[in-house]
Write a protein that holds these residues in place. Structure first.
Motif, PDB file in Angstrom:
ATOM      1  N   ASP A  24       0.834  -1.205   0.000  1.00  0.00           N
ATOM      2  CA  ASP A  24       0.000   0.000   0.000  1.00  0.00           C
ATOM      3  C   ASP A  24       0.867   1.252   0.000  1.00  0.00           C
ATOM      4  OD1 ASP A  24      -2.329  -1.507   0.080  1.00  0.00           O
ATOM      5  OD2 ASP A  24      -2.338  -1.577   2.279  1.00  0.00           O
ATOM      6  N   LYS A  25       0.497   2.212  -0.800  1.00  0.00           N
ATOM      7  CA  LYS A  25       1.277   3.445  -0.963  1.00  0.00           C
ATOM      8  C   LYS A  25       1.453   4.194   0.354  1.00  0.00           C
ATOM      9  CE  LYS A  25       1.338   7.833  -3.491  1.00  0.00           C
ATOM     10  NZ  LYS A  25       0.644   8.676  -4.488  1.00  0.00           N
ATOM     11  N   LYS A  26       0.388   4.265   1.151  1.00  0.00           N
ATOM     12  CA  LYS A  26       0.466   5.043   2.390  1.00  0.00           C
ATOM     13  C   LYS A  26       1.533   4.479   3.327  1.00  0.00           C
ATOM     14  CE  LYS A  26      -3.265   2.493   4.749  1.00  0.00           C
ATOM     15  NZ  LYS A  26      -4.578   2.602   5.420  1.00  0.00           N
ATOM     16  N   ASN A  27       1.691   3.163   3.325  1.00  0.00           N
ATOM     17  CA  ASN A  27       2.705   2.542   4.174  1.00  0.00           C
ATOM     18  C   ASN A  27       4.112   2.754   3.613  1.00  0.00           C
ATOM     19  OD1 ASN A  27       0.838   1.541   6.069  1.00  0.00           O
ATOM     20  ND2 ASN A  27       0.413  -0.235   4.793  1.00  0.00           N
ATOM     21  N   ARG A  28       4.238   2.783   2.292  1.00  0.00           N
ATOM     22  CA  ARG A  28       5.538   3.073   1.689  1.00  0.00           C
ATOM     23  C   ARG A  28       5.973   4.500   2.025  1.00  0.00           C
ATOM     24  NH1 ARG A  28       3.070   0.185  -2.611  1.00  0.00           N
ATOM     25  NH2 ARG A  28       2.659   2.050  -3.872  1.00  0.00           N
ATOM     26  N   GLU A  29       5.027   5.422   1.929  1.00  0.00           N
ATOM     27  CA  GLU A  29       5.347   6.818   2.226  1.00  0.00           C
ATOM     28  C   GLU A  29       5.706   7.003   3.701  1.00  0.00           C
ATOM     29  OE1 GLU A  29       1.831   8.796   0.931  1.00  0.00           O
ATOM     30  OE2 GLU A  29       2.597   9.114  -1.112  1.00  0.00           O
ATOM     31  N   SER A  31       6.952   4.715   5.839  1.00  0.00           N
ATOM     32  CA  SER A  31       8.176   4.020   6.253  1.00  0.00           C
ATOM     33  C   SER A  31       9.412   4.409   5.454  1.00  0.00           C
ATOM     34  CB  SER A  31       7.975   2.510   6.140  1.00  0.00           C
ATOM     35  OG  SER A  31       7.813   2.137   4.780  1.00  0.00           O
ATOM     36  N   GLY A  32       9.192   4.952   4.238  1.00  0.00           N
ATOM     37  CA  GLY A  32      10.330   5.250   3.372  1.00  0.00           C
ATOM     38  C   GLY A  32      10.958   4.011   2.773  1.00  0.00           C
ATOM     39  N   THR A  33      10.172   2.925   2.747  1.00  0.00           N
ATOM     40  CA  THR A  33      10.643   1.666   2.170  1.00  0.00           C
ATOM     41  C   THR A  33       9.600   1.131   1.191  1.00  0.00           C
ATOM     42  OG1 THR A  33       9.706   0.464   4.066  1.00  0.00           O
ATOM     43  CG2 THR A  33      12.052   1.035   4.180  1.00  0.00           C
ATOM     44  N   PHE A  34       9.992   0.128   0.401  1.00  0.00           N
ATOM     45  CA  PHE A  34       9.058  -0.421  -0.582  1.00  0.00           C
ATOM     46  C   PHE A  34       9.281  -1.915  -0.743  1.00  0.00           C
ATOM     47  CE2 PHE A  34      12.820   0.239  -2.970  1.00  0.00           C
ATOM     48  CZ  PHE A  34      12.746  -0.440  -4.172  1.00  0.00           C
ATOM     49  N   ALA A 103      13.154  -2.632   0.762  1.00  0.00           N
ATOM     50  CA  ALA A 103      14.349  -1.804   0.617  1.00  0.00           C
ATOM     51  C   ALA A 103      13.988  -0.341   0.828  1.00  0.00           C
ATOM     52  CB  ALA A 103      14.955  -1.989  -0.776  1.00  0.00           C
ATOM     53  N   GLU A 104      15.007   0.464   1.062  1.00  0.00           N
ATOM     54  CA  GLU A 104      14.811   1.905   1.177  1.00  0.00           C
ATOM     55  C   GLU A 104      14.388   2.471  -0.175  1.00  0.00           C
ATOM     56  OE1 GLU A 104      18.401   3.698   2.553  1.00  0.00           O
ATOM     57  OE2 GLU A 104      18.594   2.338   4.268  1.00  0.00           O
ATOM     58  N   LEU A 105      13.501   3.456  -0.167  1.00  0.00           N
ATOM     59  CA  LEU A 105      13.089   4.101  -1.406  1.00  0.00           C
ATOM     60  C   LEU A 105      14.281   4.828  -2.024  1.00  0.00           C
ATOM     61  CD1 LEU A 105       9.653   5.607  -0.309  1.00  0.00           C
ATOM     62  CD2 LEU A 105       9.988   3.845  -2.049  1.00  0.00           C
ATOM     63  N   PRO A 106      14.665   4.502  -3.259  1.00  0.00           N
ATOM     64  CA  PRO A 106      15.764   5.222  -3.907  1.00  0.00           C
ATOM     65  C   PRO A 106      15.337   6.641  -4.270  1.00  0.00           C
ATOM     66  CG  PRO A 106      15.210   3.181  -5.076  1.00  0.00           C
ATOM     67  CD  PRO A 106      14.119   3.441  -4.105  1.00  0.00           C
ATOM     68  N   ARG A 154       0.883  10.562 -12.056  1.00  0.00           N
ATOM     69  CA  ARG A 154      -0.302  10.418 -11.219  1.00  0.00           C
ATOM     70  C   ARG A 154      -0.291   9.054 -10.542  1.00  0.00           C
ATOM     71  NH1 ARG A 154      -2.275  13.362 -15.794  1.00  0.00           N
ATOM     72  NH2 ARG A 154      -3.219  15.348 -15.187  1.00  0.00           N
ATOM     73  N   LEU A 155       0.877   8.499 -10.364  1.00  0.00           N
ATOM     74  CA  LEU A 155       1.035   7.215  -9.690  1.00  0.00           C
ATOM     75  C   LEU A 155       2.340   7.212  -8.907  1.00  0.00           C
ATOM     76  CD1 LEU A 155       3.416   5.800 -11.485  1.00  0.00           C
ATOM     77  CD2 LEU A 155       1.548   5.044 -12.922  1.00  0.00           C
ATOM     78  N   ASP A 156       2.517   6.175  -8.121  1.00  0.00           N
ATOM     79  CA  ASP A 156       3.728   5.967  -7.339  1.00  0.00           C
ATOM     80  C   ASP A 156       4.678   5.091  -8.150  1.00  0.00           C
ATOM     81  OD1 ASP A 156       5.657   5.336  -5.483  1.00  0.00           O
ATOM     82  OD2 ASP A 156       4.330   4.188  -4.178  1.00  0.00           O
ATOM     83  N   LEU A 157       5.886   5.570  -8.422  1.00  0.00           N
ATOM     84  CA  LEU A 157       6.844   4.806  -9.216  1.00  0.00           C
ATOM     85  C   LEU A 157       7.174   3.457  -8.593  1.00  0.00           C
ATOM     86  CD1 LEU A 157       7.202   7.517 -10.708  1.00  0.00           C
ATOM     87  CD2 LEU A 157       9.647   7.067 -10.766  1.00  0.00           C
TER      88      LEU A 157
END
Length: 266
Positions: A24-29, A31-34, A103-106, A154-157
């Motif tokens: 989920d995008k909200k959790n990636r944002e 935590s700063g991880t993906f 991993a950490e978001l590049p 308009r999306l999350d890479l």
């Protein structure tokens, strides 16, 4: 590499909930991880040198090949082994292959110091569909477009669908995210000629001179190119449409144009 391996057999474990939540995008944002799933995708992320791994979730019962253990042993990450039923619950895929990494978001942001060579580049403005972007990246890699600029998306890479449909080329290409108004001056200063691909253009793609320092510019699936991109582009080109449909899928259009550039520059 000697690794500490943790075995977990309950989905209620906080580590597994955290890994699964990264879909989920909200959790990636937050935590700063993906979340990266799949042998090829994880291997390409590793080879790129752009990714700092955190966790590596494995399920040997789901492995589809013979090289999974070699990849697992080569990655510096906290490794967790889970049963098949738990892995399938966390997996994003219908047929998982037993490997998920976090991993950490590049940092894919554009910088004024970004170096451009003489190779053709691709600009995708306002893209909305993860599958389209992933397919475009995979095609760009095949056609020799080493730099792809994703402007005002308009999306999350780092949507798992982007990673999956790109087969990990999101990491092996030079992908930059930017504002379209920041990007055009950089392209112009570097001597690129910008070709806006739009259905109403009178010039067909095969009549355009696409040799040399060329930037192909595509708009979103729903809205097309912004007024800024239209006004700042050097030339408009289109693909011929012989039937009742007035346009092609974005990924297909981009693929046709990129391979025409490859043909002209062969």
């Amino acid at each position: 590499m000697k690794k500490n391996i943790l075995k977990i057999s309950s989905f209620s474990n906080e580590k597994l909930k955290y890994i699964s939540g990264l879909k989920d995008k909200k959790n990636r944002e937050k935590s700063g991880t993906f979340f990266i799933e799949g042998f090829r995708e994880i291997q390409r992320a590793q080879v790129s040198g752009k990714v700092n791994f955190e966790y590596l979730l494995t399920c040997p019962a789901c492995y589809l090949g013979e090289n999974e253990e070699d990849l697992v042993s080569s990655i510096d990450a906290k490794t967790i082994i889970v049963p098949k039923q738990i892995f399938e619950k966390i997996s994003y895929r219908d047929r998982p292959d037993g490997l998920i990494a976090t991993a950490e978001l590049p940092d894919f942001s554009l910088s004024s110091k970004t170096k451009l060579s003489d190779d053709p580049v691709l600009v995708i403005e306002g893209v909305e569909k993860p599958g389209n972007l992933g397919t475009i990246l995979r095609t760009a890699e095949g056609a020799g477009f080493h730099k792809v600029f994703v402007a005002d998306p308009r999306l999350d890479l780092f949507n798992p669908n982007v990673i999956r449909s790109s087969t990990g080329t999101l990491f092996t290409l030079d992908v930059f995210q930017s504002d379209i108004k920041e990007l055009y001056p950089i392209l112009k200063n570097a001597g690129y000629k910008t070709f806006a691909v739009t259905p109403e253009a009178k010039s067909l793609h095969w009549d355009a001179n696409l040799k040399g320092k060329v930037a192909l510019v595509f708009g979103s699936e729903q809205y097309g190119l912004s007024e800024y991109a239209r006004s700042q582009s050097d030339q408009y080109i289109s693909l011929p449409m012989k039937g009742v449909a007035d346009s092609l899928n974005l990924a297909m259009s981009a693929g046709i144009l990129m391979y025409e550039v490859l043909r002209q520059n062969r």
